[in-house]
Design an enzyme around this catalytic site. Structure first.
Site, PDB file in Angstrom:
ATOM      1  N   TYR A 188     -23.254  64.372  28.448  1.00 49.53           N
ATOM      2  CA  TYR A 188     -23.500  65.733  28.657  1.00 49.53           C
ATOM      3  C   TYR A 188     -23.866  66.374  27.213  1.00 49.53           C
ATOM      4  O   TYR A 188     -24.637  67.190  27.048  1.00 49.53           O
ATOM      5  CB  TYR A 188     -22.165  66.480  29.381  1.00 49.53           C
ATOM      6  CG  TYR A 188     -22.330  67.776  29.341  1.00 49.53           C
ATOM      7  CD1 TYR A 188     -23.165  68.556  30.390  1.00 49.53           C
ATOM      8  CD2 TYR A 188     -21.774  68.660  28.267  1.00 49.53           C
ATOM      9  CE1 TYR A 188     -23.404  69.829  30.298  1.00 49.53           C
ATOM     10  CE2 TYR A 188     -21.944  70.167  28.400  1.00 49.53           C
ATOM     11  CZ  TYR A 188     -22.645  70.800  29.377  1.00 49.53           C
ATOM     12  OH  TYR A 188     -22.685  72.228  29.316  1.00 49.53           O
ATOM     13  N   SER A 191     -25.117  74.079  24.813  1.00 49.12           N
ATOM     14  CA  SER A 191     -23.514  74.184  24.852  1.00 49.12           C
ATOM     15  C   SER A 191     -23.018  73.894  23.495  1.00 49.12           C
ATOM     16  O   SER A 191     -23.662  72.972  22.840  1.00 49.12           O
ATOM     17  CB  SER A 191     -22.962  73.175  26.039  1.00 49.12           C
ATOM     18  OG  SER A 191     -21.612  72.947  25.795  1.00 49.12           O
TER      19      SER A 191
END
Length: 246
Positions: A155, A141
């Site tokens: 995250y 990501s």
């Protein structure tokens, strides 16, 4: 060619499964929740004339991951893996508001899950173990670069770990016929945002993207299929940003 896609029942994972079937892969659609969406993705793959299985497994469980790859072998030797399964773990907030159980579960799925699946794939693909080679693509990501402050720092940190794992493993198996790369999606139009309690997140952040919009799952899938394909035969250890310039 047999491809295992973790978290393949929705969003980016589902798009990868569908495009891979179009490109000639037999597909194993991994899921961890209700079987309906995964079975639908597998059915679409069969519509392209490919074989497909929907297999339930928690990627953070060593036993489940072994069973996933054993099931995949019913379609033939596994030649490709996409580690897409991931969670954000909670509604967004500052790091100092999070419970440790949430952070541990996020790392169990996002990092340990990638480790376990990569390990099983290498044991089947690598010439060191008698395999014929293959390709692995890990879904990271752009949060690994931006940090996701005020939302999901834990995250983001888990995805930074995926980037490092990708580079290290790529060096270990480069001489054994296995290529390992990663794709770092930016803001993508999936159901993740609403499910995490942020239904307006796309509209909020899209203006900050140089291209002025969120990405579509199929745009991420195209990057993944490139890295799986012979067109990227001299590419390993790479992390490809697909984020509209952000």
């Amino acid at each position: 060619m047999t491809l295992v896609v973790t978290g393949g029942s929705r969003g980016i994972g589902a798009a990868i499964c569908s495009l891979a079937a179009e490109r000639g892969y037999d597909v194993v659609v991994n899921y961890s929740g209700e079987p309906g969406p995964a079975e639908a993705v597998a059915a679409r793959a069969r519509d392209h004339g490919r074989r497909a299985l929907a297999v339930r497994a928690d990627v953070s469980s060593e036993d489940d991951v072994r069973a996933l790859f054993d099931a995949a072998a019913r379609l033939g030797p596994v030649t490709a893996l996409v580690n897409n399964a991931a969670i954000v773990g909670n509604t967004p907030g500052r790091l100092d508001t999070y419970e440790v159980a949430v952070v541990r579960r996020t790392f169990d799925v996002n990092v340990t899950g990638v480790f376990l699946c990569c390990r099983e794939a290498v044991r089947r693909m690598s010439t060191r173990y008698g395999g014929d080679g293959g390709a692995i693509v890990n879904i990271s990501s752009t949060a690994a670069r931006t940090g996701s402050a005020g939302e999901w720092v834990h995250y983001a940190a888990s995805k930074a770990a995926v980037d490092t794992l990708t580079f290290g493993l790529a060096q270990e198996v480069a001489g054994e016929g296995v290529r390992v790369n990663a794709v770092r999606p930016g803001l993508v139009d999936t159901g993740l945002h609403a499910a995490a309690g942020l239904p307006g997140r796309l509209a909020k952040y899209a203006p900050q993207i140089p291209m002025g919009r969120a990405g579509e799952p199929v745009e991420i899938a195209e990057a993944v299929l490139f890295l799986l394909s012979p067109a990227s035969s001299f590419t390993t250890g790479a992390v490809l940003d697909v984020g509209g310039g952000r």
